[in-house]
Motif scaffolding. Structure first.
Motif, PDB file in Angstrom:
ATOM      1  N   ASP A 283       0.850  -1.182   0.000  1.00  0.00           N
ATOM      2  CA  ASP A 283       0.000   0.000   0.000  1.00  0.00           C
ATOM      3  C   ASP A 283       0.894   1.244   0.000  1.00  0.00           C
ATOM      4  N   VAL A 284       0.564   2.214  -0.866  1.00  0.00           N
ATOM      5  CA  VAL A 284       1.337   3.451  -0.985  1.00  0.00           C
ATOM      6  C   VAL A 284       0.396   4.628  -0.807  1.00  0.00           C
ATOM      7  N   ALA A 285       0.712   5.523   0.146  1.00  0.00           N
ATOM      8  CA  ALA A 285      -0.079   6.724   0.378  1.00  0.00           C
ATOM      9  C   ALA A 285       0.728   7.950  -0.021  1.00  0.00           C
ATOM     10  N   ALA A 286       0.093   8.886  -0.753  1.00  0.00           N
ATOM     11  CA  ALA A 286       0.793  10.044  -1.291  1.00  0.00           C
ATOM     12  C   ALA A 286       1.095  11.068  -0.209  1.00  0.00           C
ATOM     13  N   GLY A 287       2.144  11.873  -0.476  1.00  0.00           N
ATOM     14  CA  GLY A 287       2.545  12.946   0.416  1.00  0.00           C
ATOM     15  C   GLY A 287       3.958  13.366   0.054  1.00  0.00           C
ATOM     16  N   PRO A 288       4.559  14.334   0.787  1.00  0.00           N
ATOM     17  CA  PRO A 288       5.961  14.692   0.535  1.00  0.00           C
ATOM     18  C   PRO A 288       6.874  13.466   0.596  1.00  0.00           C
ATOM     19  N   GLU A 289       6.519  12.571   1.497  1.00  0.00           N
ATOM     20  CA  GLU A 289       7.093  11.229   1.503  1.00  0.00           C
ATOM     21  C   GLU A 289       5.967  10.238   1.203  1.00  0.00           C
ATOM     22  N   LEU A 290       6.251   9.262   0.357  1.00  0.00           N
ATOM     23  CA  LEU A 290       5.293   8.186   0.157  1.00  0.00           C
ATOM     24  C   LEU A 290       5.370   7.261   1.358  1.00  0.00           C
ATOM     25  N   ILE A 291       4.251   7.014   1.982  1.00  0.00           N
ATOM     26  CA  ILE A 291       4.206   6.086   3.107  1.00  0.00           C
ATOM     27  C   ILE A 291       3.845   4.711   2.553  1.00  0.00           C
ATOM     28  N   VAL A 292       4.717   3.772   2.779  1.00  0.00           N
ATOM     29  CA  VAL A 292       4.573   2.425   2.233  1.00  0.00           C
ATOM     30  C   VAL A 292       4.302   1.453   3.380  1.00  0.00           C
ATOM     31  N   ARG A 293       3.250   0.673   3.221  1.00  0.00           N
ATOM     32  CA  ARG A 293       2.950  -0.389   4.181  1.00  0.00           C
ATOM     33  C   ARG A 293       2.805  -1.688   3.397  1.00  0.00           C
ATOM     34  N   ALA A 294       3.305  -2.756   3.976  1.00  0.00           N
ATOM     35  CA  ALA A 294       3.243  -4.042   3.289  1.00  0.00           C
ATOM     36  C   ALA A 294       3.095  -5.158   4.315  1.00  0.00           C
TER      37      ALA A 294
END
Length: 328
Positions: free
Chosen positions: A207-218
């Motif tokens: 899962d990738v959430a947008a923002g200044p940093e991409l937050i990645v959860r797996a």
């Protein structure tokens, strides 16, 4: 010779979807079939809009048959891709992924993800036989020859010491598997069929959430269903990472073991720090170079490789990351 798994903290629910995110879910089932093996599965990309609405993207399904030597004997994929028929006759083991790369060069596609999962699924399927057959010295001898292949199979670790003392392969028994699909979110996962008794399943989510940093959860889970229909977990990890939206470089990465068979297994989680400072496209190179032998875990390494999905998922959010697979 059954032994309780060393770590038993199963994931109760997959991380929730958030607005402005993209997710890929996959599963591969391993079904023993006489002298062979059926490997079948599916993958789906899903975007959650800024308003929270789910929009399905690309998807794929696969159905393949292997013979007793783990050679691919038939394969069907949806959507159809005639090029995959050239893989028939190829052993689903070392070197198979190179054949896949030459056949399906789109590294970011759901179909490519499923094909890349086949070698580990074929290897993992051996546990189905371990759970269903009486202990024997031959299996123990095969395992003993792979000492130090990973943290959990350390030559001086729990499993190898048990083999030397008993002449038999110890069989880890994990916790009963909670359903990881949130009851209030029917879009969290693609549709999965019931798992047949005596079979195994690997399910993943990135899962990738947008923002200044991409937050990645797996996350991933390997499980086995016994003849009475009870599903138990063999391996399970979750992972959280961040990727700089401009450079495509990992700024942090942490894996959390949830269920693992041997006390030595969790030590491999520290290796995820090797990804910090590496571009997303270099995950394979970092894993191959840094997370070998006792520093790695076969299954965690495979979870890390699945982070290649971050590139196409970011693209679904309108971000173009560096997808090259060079060295960091």
């Amino acid at each position: 010779m059954m032994r309780s798994a060393a770590l038993q903290s199963p994931v109760r629910s997959t991380f929730p979807r958030v607005a402005g995110s993209a997710r890929r879910t996959t599963h591969v089932d391993m079904v023993p079939a006489g002298d062979g093996l059926i490997l079948s599965g599916a993958a789906r990309d899903l975007v959650t809009t800024a308003a929270g609405d789910p929009i399905t993207g690309s998807s794929a399904a696969i159905d393949s048959r292997l013979d007793r030597s783990a050679t691919l004997r038939s394969i069907r994929v949806d959507p159809d891709e005639p090029a995959v028929q050239s893989l028939v006759g190829v052993p689903v083991a070392g070197g198979f992924r190179a054949e896949v790369e030459a056949t399906v060069p789109d590294r970011g596609s759901p179909l490519r993800q499923l094909l890349d999962d086949l070698p580990v699924a074929a290897m993992l399927s051996g546990y189905a036989h371990i759970y269903s057959e009486p202990p024997n010295e031959q299996l123990a001898a095969v395992a003993a020859r792979r000492a130090d292949v990973c943290a959990g199979w350390a030559g001086e670790g729990t499993m190898m010491r048990a083999i030397r003392s008993t002449g038999l392969l110890p069989v880890p028994v994990g916790p009963v598997a909670p359903d990881p699909e949130p009851p209030d979110d029917p879009w969290a996962w693609h549709a999965l069929p019931a798992l047949r008794p005596g079979s195994m399943r690997r399910r993943r989510a990135v899962d990738v959430a947008a923002g200044p940093e991409l937050i990645v959860r797996a996350t991933f889970r390997d499980s086995h269903t016994s003849d009475d229909g009870t599903e138990r977990i063999l391996h399970e990890y979750t992972l959280e990472a961040a990727v700089d939206s401009f450079s495509g470089v990992f700024t942090r990465c942490t894996a959390t073991p949830a269920v693992l068979p041997w006390p030595e297994c969790p030590s491999a989680a520290a290796g995820t720090a090797e990804l910090v400072g590496a571009p997303v496209g270099a995950v394979d190179a970092v894993v191959r170079r840094e997370l070998k032998g006792l520093r790695g875990c076969t299954h965690l390494n495979d979870l890390l490789r699945s982070l290649s999905a971050v590139v196409p998922l970011a693209r679904l959010l309108g971000l173009e990351l560096d997808h090259r697979g060079g060295e960091p």
